[in-house]
Motif scaffolding. Structure first.
Motif, short mmCIF file in Angstrom:
data_model
loop_
_atom_site.label_atom_id
_atom_site.label_comp_id
_atom_site.label_asym_id
_atom_site.label_seq_id
_atom_site.Cartn_x
_atom_site.Cartn_y
_atom_site.Cartn_z
N SER A 23 -3.45 0.87 17.39
CA SER A 23 -2.91 0.31 16.15
C SER A 23 -3.67 0.84 14.95
O SER A 23 -3.07 1.07 13.89
CB SER A 23 -2.93 -1.21 16.19
OG SER A 23 -4.24 -1.70 16.34
N LEU A 26 -2.29 4.29 14.19
CA LEU A 26 -0.96 4.20 13.58
C LEU A 26 -1.05 3.76 12.12
O LEU A 26 -0.35 4.30 11.26
CB LEU A 26 -0.07 3.26 14.38
CG LEU A 26 0.30 3.75 15.78
CD1 LEU A 26 1.01 2.65 16.55
CD2 LEU A 26 1.13 5.02 15.72
N GLN A 27 -1.92 2.81 11.82
CA GLN A 27 -2.11 2.41 10.43
C GLN A 27 -2.67 3.57 9.62
O GLN A 27 -2.27 3.78 8.48
CB GLN A 27 -3.02 1.18 10.33
CG GLN A 27 -2.31 -0.10 10.68
CD GLN A 27 -3.23 -1.29 10.61
OE1 GLN A 27 -4.33 -1.27 11.14
NE2 GLN A 27 -2.75 -2.34 9.97
N ARG A 30 0.08 5.95 8.82
CA ARG A 30 0.93 5.42 7.74
C ARG A 30 0.27 5.64 6.38
O ARG A 30 0.93 6.07 5.43
CB ARG A 30 1.22 3.93 7.98
CG ARG A 30 2.21 3.72 9.11
CD ARG A 30 2.27 2.33 9.64
NE ARG A 30 2.41 1.30 8.62
CZ ARG A 30 2.25 0.00 8.91
NH1 ARG A 30 1.95 -0.40 10.12
NH2 ARG A 30 2.39 -0.91 7.96
N ILE A 64 -2.08 -1.57 3.42
CA ILE A 64 -1.56 -1.00 4.67
C ILE A 64 -2.65 -1.00 5.72
O ILE A 64 -2.43 -1.41 6.86
CB ILE A 64 -1.02 0.43 4.44
CG1 ILE A 64 0.23 0.39 3.56
CG2 ILE A 64 -0.70 1.11 5.78
CD1 ILE A 64 0.68 1.73 3.05
N ASP A 67 -3.14 -4.42 6.90
CA ASP A 67 -1.88 -5.00 7.38
C ASP A 67 -1.53 -6.29 6.62
O ASP A 67 -1.03 -7.24 7.20
CB ASP A 67 -1.93 -5.24 8.89
CG ASP A 67 -0.55 -5.29 9.50
OD1 ASP A 67 0.37 -4.64 8.97
OD2 ASP A 67 -0.37 -6.00 10.51
N TYR A 106 8.93 2.44 5.10
CA TYR A 106 8.32 2.72 6.40
C TYR A 106 6.83 2.36 6.39
O TYR A 106 6.32 1.79 7.35
CB TYR A 106 8.45 4.20 6.77
CG TYR A 106 9.86 4.70 6.98
CD1 TYR A 106 10.86 3.89 7.51
CD2 TYR A 106 10.21 6.00 6.63
CE1 TYR A 106 12.15 4.37 7.69
CE2 TYR A 106 11.49 6.48 6.82
CZ TYR A 106 12.46 5.66 7.35
OH TYR A 106 13.73 6.14 7.53
N GLY A 110 6.34 -4.17 8.74
CA GLY A 110 5.44 -4.86 9.63
C GLY A 110 5.96 -4.92 11.05
O GLY A 110 5.28 -5.38 11.95
N ASN A 112 7.30 -2.44 13.54
CA ASN A 112 6.85 -1.56 14.61
C ASN A 112 6.06 -0.39 14.01
O ASN A 112 6.65 0.57 13.52
CB ASN A 112 8.06 -1.04 15.39
CG ASN A 112 7.65 -0.25 16.62
OD1 ASN A 112 6.63 0.43 16.65
ND2 ASN A 112 8.48 -0.31 17.64
N PRO A 113 4.74 -0.48 14.07
CA PRO A 113 3.90 0.56 13.46
C PRO A 113 4.15 1.96 14.03
O PRO A 113 4.05 2.94 13.30
CB PRO A 113 2.47 0.10 13.75
CG PRO A 113 2.59 -1.37 13.99
CD PRO A 113 3.94 -1.58 14.59
N ALA A 116 7.22 3.28 12.39
CA ALA A 116 6.90 3.59 11.00
C ALA A 116 6.19 4.93 10.89
O ALA A 116 6.53 5.76 10.04
CB ALA A 116 6.05 2.48 10.39
N ALA A 117 5.21 5.16 11.77
CA ALA A 117 4.46 6.43 11.75
C ALA A 117 5.39 7.61 12.05
O ALA A 117 5.35 8.63 11.37
CB ALA A 117 3.30 6.38 12.72
#
Length: 182
Positions: A23, A26-27, A30, A64, A67, A106, A110, A112-113, A116-117
């Motif tokens: 996670s 992925l953040q 983003r 971001i 989160d 995207y 919140g 599905n990370p 979004a990525a």
């Protein structure tokens, strides 16, 4: 580059490899990819006009990373609810406006990370493809597009190896690129 030939395979690879990402990774993706869209003409103005919020880039990136995205998600919901595509005064958005708004949504979603990525990485490819198709120098943009796909593949290797991804990668790569309206 004929992006249509490569996009399906590339999308499958993005989905498969990013499914294994943490996670935090992925953040980070983003945040990193949104920095690309900051480089497009009038990012803040487009968000202000269509989502009706003022943004501070550093605060947005921090939100971001932590989160804490409810503020942005609520603003997007309100904005989307106000759009009436059947209204007489409805105006189609310009393509660059769509890229910015899609990327903003995207990045602040919140749900599905991983999706979004993936969507942000694909939106970068779509943006470069747009410039290739509508600029006066398609060869320049084609080269950037090819380099971008290679860069994204390297990024996937870094994710799989659990390596640290520099958050300023897109700032560095595209800082001197002449993004203008086509």
């Amino acid at each position: 580059m004929d992006i249509v030939k490569h996009i399906t395979t590339h999308t499958e690879r993005l989905r498969a490899d990013l499914a294994q990402a943490s996670s935090e990774q992925l953040q980070g993706i983003r945040t990193m990819t949104l920095r690309f869209f900051f480089l497009l003409p009038d990012f803040e103005g487009i968000v202000r006009q269509y989502i009706n919020i003022e943004i501070n880039r550093e605060q947005l990136l921090a939100d971001i990373d932590s989160d804490t995205l409810e503020y942005y998600q609520q603003a997007i919901e309100v904005s989307n609810a106000q759009v009436d595509v059947y209204a007489d005064d409805y105006e189609e958005l310009e393509q660059l406006e769509l890229f910015v708004l899609n990327a903003f949504e995207y990045a602040t979603t919140g749900s599905n990370p991983m999706d979004a990525a993936v969507n942000l990485l694909l939106e970068i490819i779509d943006t470069l493809d747009y410039y290739e198709n509508f600029s006066e120098n398609p060869e320049y943009w084609n080269k950037l597009l090819e380099e971008e796909i290679a860069f994204q593949n390297e990024l996937l290797e870094q994710v799989k190896a659990n390596e640290r991804i520099p958050m300023d990668s897109y700032d560095q790569r595209y800082r001197k690129v002449p993004f203008t309206s086509c």
